[in-house]
Enzyme design. Structure first.
Site, mmCIF file in Angstrom:
data_model
loop_
_atom_site.group_PDB
_atom_site.id
_atom_site.type_symbol
_atom_site.label_atom_id
_atom_site.label_comp_id
_atom_site.label_asym_id
_atom_site.label_seq_id
_atom_site.Cartn_x
_atom_site.Cartn_y
_atom_site.Cartn_z
ATOM 1 N N HIS A 52 0.836 -1.193 0.000
ATOM 2 C CA HIS A 52 0.000 0.000 0.000
ATOM 3 C C HIS A 52 0.874 1.247 0.000
ATOM 4 O O HIS A 52 2.092 1.162 0.183
ATOM 5 C CB HIS A 52 -0.949 0.009 1.209
ATOM 6 C CG HIS A 52 -0.269 -0.124 2.524
ATOM 7 N ND1 HIS A 52 0.449 0.889 3.102
ATOM 8 C CD2 HIS A 52 -0.167 -1.174 3.373
ATOM 9 C CE1 HIS A 52 0.941 0.473 4.248
ATOM 10 N NE2 HIS A 52 0.598 -0.786 4.438
HETATM 11 P P1 TYD Z 1 -1.729 -2.751 7.274
HETATM 12 O O1 TYD Z 1 -1.359 -1.320 7.377
HETATM 13 O O2 TYD Z 1 -2.320 -3.208 5.976
HETATM 14 O O3 TYD Z 1 -0.473 -3.682 7.615
HETATM 15 P P2 TYD Z 1 0.944 -3.862 6.886
HETATM 16 O O4 TYD Z 1 1.234 -2.639 6.121
HETATM 17 O O5 TYD Z 1 1.885 -4.067 7.974
HETATM 18 O O6 TYD Z 1 0.891 -5.088 6.031
HETATM 19 O O7 TYD Z 1 -2.709 -3.098 8.470
HETATM 20 C C1 TYD Z 1 -3.164 -4.419 8.723
HETATM 21 C C2 TYD Z 1 -4.429 -4.321 9.555
HETATM 22 O O8 TYD Z 1 -4.171 -3.728 10.831
HETATM 23 C C3 TYD Z 1 -5.521 -3.481 8.896
HETATM 24 O O9 TYD Z 1 -6.757 -4.130 9.143
HETATM 25 C C4 TYD Z 1 -5.489 -2.179 9.658
HETATM 26 C C5 TYD Z 1 -4.976 -2.567 11.027
HETATM 27 N N1 TYD Z 1 -4.153 -1.516 11.632
HETATM 28 C C6 TYD Z 1 -4.631 -0.804 12.709
HETATM 29 O O10 TYD Z 1 -5.770 -1.005 13.188
HETATM 30 N N2 TYD Z 1 -3.838 0.174 13.275
HETATM 31 C C7 TYD Z 1 -2.592 0.437 12.802
HETATM 32 O O11 TYD Z 1 -1.886 1.321 13.350
HETATM 33 C C8 TYD Z 1 -2.115 -0.305 11.670
HETATM 34 C C9 TYD Z 1 -0.749 -0.045 11.082
HETATM 35 C C10 TYD Z 1 -2.918 -1.266 11.114
#
Ligand code: TYD
Length: 138
Positions: A52
């Protein structure tokens, strides 16, 4: 801000025979105010994280333990950083697509973020991200 602004940042390291110590002060060693800290751990072998971009969020990504790769992409070119030092972080500016992969066993990825979690700040579709950056809009 662009891919060329995404750089490795060195944090202070206090060497000690009892174990080393690194500290990070908001607004001093990191040029944004840290609003949120999160970390990835228990990452299974072969797993990929990220996938992302953020519209406004700045981040610093650290390999607190172990190692992993961060592939940054501004929609035009890609750059890969291998993180494996607890006293170094990778600054990632807004509007950069990132993929995290090649996690070593037991790796811990710590992220310092300039704002609270906000799903509306994400681009989760690469095609949408690419059309925005290539169109010059934000
Ligand atoms: P995501 O940002 O997609 O994770 P990564 O980039 O590490 O692969 O987030 C994964 C899930 O966690 C998504 O459902 C959103 C949640 N999340 C939170 O609730 N708070 C946060 O601070 C973060 C980073 C993610």
């Amino acid at each position: 801000m662009a891919l060329t602004d995404c750089k490795i940042v060195e944090f202070p390291k206090i060497h000690d025979h009892r174990g080393n110590l690194t500290f990070i002060e908001s607004g001093r060693h990191v040029h944004f105010d840290i609003a949120r800290v999160y970390y990835l751990y228990d990452v299974p072998g072969g797993a990929e994280r990220g996938g992302h971009a953020h519209k406004d969020l700045s981040q610093i990504i650290l390999a607190i333990s172990g190692s992993f790769d961060v592939v940054l992409d501004d929609g035009h070119e890609k750059k890969t950083f291998h993180l494996n030092r607890s006293h170094q972080g990778l600054f990632v500016c807004p509007m950069i697509w990132r993929e995290l992969n090649n996690f070593s066993s037991g790796a811990v990825c710590l992220v310092l973020a300039s704002n609270f979690y906000d799903e509306s700040d994400y681009f989760r579709d690469y095609g949408e991200f690419q059309s925005v950056v290539q169109g010059g809009a934000n």
